[in-house]
Each structure stands twice: as structure tokens, then as C-alpha cells.
Design an enzyme around this catalytic site. Structure first.
Site, PDB file in Angstrom:
ATOM      1  N   GLN A  58      -8.404   5.540   0.543  1.00 15.00           N
ATOM      2  CA  GLN A  58      -8.716   4.914  -0.749  1.00 15.00           C
ATOM      3  C   GLN A  58      -7.820   3.703  -1.008  1.00 15.00           C
ATOM      4  OE1 GLN A  58      -7.527   6.919  -4.298  1.00 15.00           O
ATOM      5  NE2 GLN A  58      -9.031   5.916  -5.600  1.00 15.00           N
ATOM      6  N   LYS A 116       6.523  15.009  -1.821  1.00 13.75           N
ATOM      7  CA  LYS A 116       6.789  13.663  -2.335  1.00 13.75           C
ATOM      8  C   LYS A 116       8.236  13.548  -2.833  1.00 13.75           C
ATOM      9  CE  LYS A 116       2.881  11.444  -1.695  1.00 13.75           C
ATOM     10  NZ  LYS A 116       2.825  10.416  -0.647  1.00 13.75           N
ATOM     11  N   ILE A 122      -6.609   7.510  11.661  1.00 11.61           N
ATOM     12  CA  ILE A 122      -7.268   8.403  12.624  1.00 11.61           C
ATOM     13  C   ILE A 122      -8.772   8.454  12.336  1.00 11.61           C
ATOM     14  CG2 ILE A 122      -5.280   9.825  13.274  1.00 11.61           C
ATOM     15  CD1 ILE A 122      -6.193  11.879  11.159  1.00 11.61           C
ATOM     16  N   TYR A 175       2.279  19.325  -2.483  1.00 14.85           N
ATOM     17  CA  TYR A 175       2.217  17.865  -2.457  1.00 14.85           C
ATOM     18  C   TYR A 175       3.424  17.276  -3.203  1.00 14.85           C
ATOM     19  CZ  TYR A 175       0.107  13.235  -3.347  1.00 14.85           C
ATOM     20  OH  TYR A 175      -0.158  11.899  -3.434  1.00 14.85           O
TER      21      TYR A 175
HETATM   22  N1  SER Z   1      -3.780  11.154  -7.127  1.00 15.75           N
HETATM   23  C1  SER Z   1      -2.990  12.090  -6.412  1.00 15.75           C
HETATM   24  C2  SER Z   1      -3.576  13.426  -6.404  1.00 15.75           C
HETATM   25  O1  SER Z   1      -4.261  13.760  -7.354  1.00 15.75           O
HETATM   26  C3  SER Z   1      -1.628  12.176  -7.027  1.00 15.75           C
HETATM   27  O2  SER Z   1      -0.742  11.367  -6.368  1.00 15.75           O
HETATM   28  O3  SER Z   1      -3.351  14.178  -5.497  1.00 15.75           O
END
Ligand code: SER
Length: 315
Positions: A12, A146, A35, A142
Site C-alpha cells: 500500500q 514496532k 516478494i 504488531y
Molecule cells: N494501519 C496499521 C494496522 O492497522 C497500523 O500501523 O495494522
């Protein structure tokens, strides 16, 4: 002369970032890699190669061979998908970052952009106007990856002189390439379904406000940070980036101004808990001061453009 490597160029952000960088640095100086196959635009305007960032030897070889001086590493498993495969997502997200940090240390590609996210914050963080420096106890895979990544980036800067730069992206909204597996993705899907079906079932509740940004602003600010005078950068972890805050009800009302028959319904799924742990709005005054972060799209302007562009694309 800078030679730039974009990792994750079919995603994106990558697909739009490559085009913006090629306008500035010249088509032949911006190497797109992923990839996955690229968009036709990326394919036709300059170099593209299949490259797996998890393969360190090949990555370093590529950087040396094409005399790369700057890397944008956008490869990641997003928040919703990461919750389905926690250990794999951790391995992929961290290894992708560590490989580019190590490659930067061992080569001339010293300047590295890597995106952090509003996911670094957690349920104990102040939810409104979240400051640059605050409590950070993310409770998603996630978000944990990060936050760890921000710490490693700063470490490589302090210890090895890697020119690491990062922002905490809010949800990013664009029409060219759809996102995949994120919690903020509803704010992209809603536009496509508004055009195609005049209705949308949202996976978040109507009053779940989150910070978001239109892609053009996100790209302009990313490049602005990478071009900023290093002496002005007071943070080498990641900068807060606020964009605009709205909830599903707010965006549906903005759409209804253009498509009066548009209907939204709500069926929250597992991503509701993720969204509930993230800030509703962010304070990005430090980034404004250090390197001139600016936001030019509000909800109205973005909604109008998204609907026009998607309509054009769907013919
Ligand atoms: N836009 C991302 C997500 O929703 C957040 O960094 O995973």
C-alpha cells in the site's frame, strides 16, 4: 548521487512511495523490490526485482551491487494478520528490520527509513492527544514488534551511526493499492464498498476513533523526514504523526454527503480489541518543530477525492 532501495514496493505505501521518489531522484535511481509482483506503474517506470528482505546475503549483495545509499524498508505483517500468526509475524517483522539495520551498518546504505505505527501505544497510554514521550505498553504482536524496532533503530544510530529515521504512521488511506490485514483498513474498504454497493459492514464500533492520514500526506511527510537536516532530529526512535482523527460514524456521514443512500452497519470482530488499545488522537508537535511535518487533507477533502478516484478506476 543517491541510489534508493524500496523494500516492500508492491504494498500500500511502497507502490506510491516508489512513484514519488522516482519523480525526485530519477526513475533509474529508485530500485523497487518485493516478494510480490509490482503495480503496472512501478513495473513500467523503472527497475523492479523480486527480493526477499529475510535473505540477508542477497539483500547485502543487492545494496553493494547497485551502490545503494538509502533504504526504505516497508515489509511487514500488519496488526490484524499478526494476531493470527503471532510467532511468525514477530519473526518476519523483526528479521526484516534487523537485516536492513545490519546491511546499513556493513555498507554505504547508511540512511534507513522504517515505519513504526500508532500500534506502539497500548491500553495504559493516554488515549487523547498522545504525546511523543509517554507510557508504551502495546499488547499486540504488531505493536510489540514496532516498539522493539524503534528501540533497535535508535540503538543502531547511537552505536553504529546508522542514519535511522522513522514515524509512527496512523492508519493510511489510499485508493491505488489496498492495504492487507490492518485494523485501520476499514477506512479504505468503506470507500470501495460505498461506490460498489452503497453499503458497508464495519468491523469496528461506530464510535471507535483512530488517527488516520491520506496517503499523499503520508508520502510527502516521509520524504520530508528523510530529507531533513540530521542535526534537527531530536528523536531517533520514531516521530508521532497525527493526521486526522475520526470514527466509523464520522466517515460514513462524510460519505453520505456524496452518496445519500449509503448505509453503514456494525459487526465488531477481534480487531475491535486492537483498536481499543490504540490512541484516538495524537500530538505530533515535536515532528512539526523538528522537520516540518504537515497535514493538508481533512476528512471532507479526503472523502471527496477518494470517491472521485475510485469511481474513475471502476469506470
Ligand atoms: N494501519 C496499521 C494496522 O492497522 C497500523 O500501523 O495494522
Amino acid at each position: 548521487m543517491d541510489n534508493i532501495l524500496v523494500i516492500g514496493s508492491s504494498g500500500q505505501i511502497g507502490s506510491e512511495l516508489v512513484m514519488a521518489l522516482r519523480k525526485i531522484y530519477g526513475n533509474d535511481h529508485v530500485f523497487a523490490t518485493d516478494i510480490k509482483q509490482p503495480t503496472p506503474e512501478v513495473q513500467e517506470t523503472g527497475p523492479f526485482q523480486i527480493l526477499d528482505v529475510l535473505d540477508f546475503k542477497n539483500l547485502l549483495h543487492f545494496i553493494v551491487r547497485y551502490k545503494i545509499t538509502q533504504v526504505y524498508n516497508l515489509a511487514a505483517v500488519l496488526s490484524g494478520n499478526a494476531e493470527k500468526i503471532p510467532l511468525q509475524a514477530w519473526d518476519i517483522n523483526m528479521k526484516a528490520l534487523m537485516n536492513t539495520l545490519e546491511a546499513a551498518r556493513q555498507s554505504d546504505a547508511k540512511k534507513l527509513f522504517w515505519p513504526s505505527s500508532i500500534a506502539v501505544f497500548g491500553p495504559t497510554t493516554p488515549r487523547h492527544n498522545t504525546p511523543q514521550l509517554t507510557v508504551m505498553e502495546p499488547n499486540t504482536v504488531y505493536g510489540i514488534s514496532k516498539l522493539a524496532g524503534e528501540r533497535w533503530g535508535e540503538y543502531y544510530h547511537n552505536r553504529y551511526g546508522v542514519d535511522f529515521r522513522s514515524v509512527r504512521y496512523p492508519g493510511l488511506i489510499s485508493y491505488k493499492t489496498e492495504p492487507g490485514g490492518g485494523t485501520t483498513d476499514y477506512a479504505v474498504e468503506i470507500f470501495f464498498e460505498a461506490i460498489e454497493k452503497a453499503k458497508y459492514q464495519c468491523f469496528l464500533k461506530e464510535d471507535t476513533a483512530l488517527p488516520m492520514m491520506f496517503m499523499d500526506d503520508a508520502i510527502a511527510n516521509t520524504i520530508r523526514l528523510m530529507q531533513a537536516d540530521p542535526k534537527k532530529l531530536t528523536h531517533r526512535s520514531a516521530y508521532n504523526m497525527a493526521g486526522i482523527s475520526f470514527d466509523p460514524k464520522g466517515i460514513s456521514e462524510a460519505i453520505r454527503k456524496h452518496i445519500p443512500e449509503f448505509e453503514i452497519s456494525y459487526k465488531p470482530d477481534f480487531r475491535q480489541a486492537i483498536a481499543d488499545s490504540w490512541p484516538a488522537s495524537i500530538d505530533d508537535s515535536v515532528a512539526q518543530k523538528d522537520w516540518g511535518l504537515t497535514n493538508t487533507y481533512d476528512l471532507e477533502k479526503m472523502t471527496k477525492l477518494m470517491l472521485e478516484k475510485i469511481k474513475e478506476m471502476k469506470g
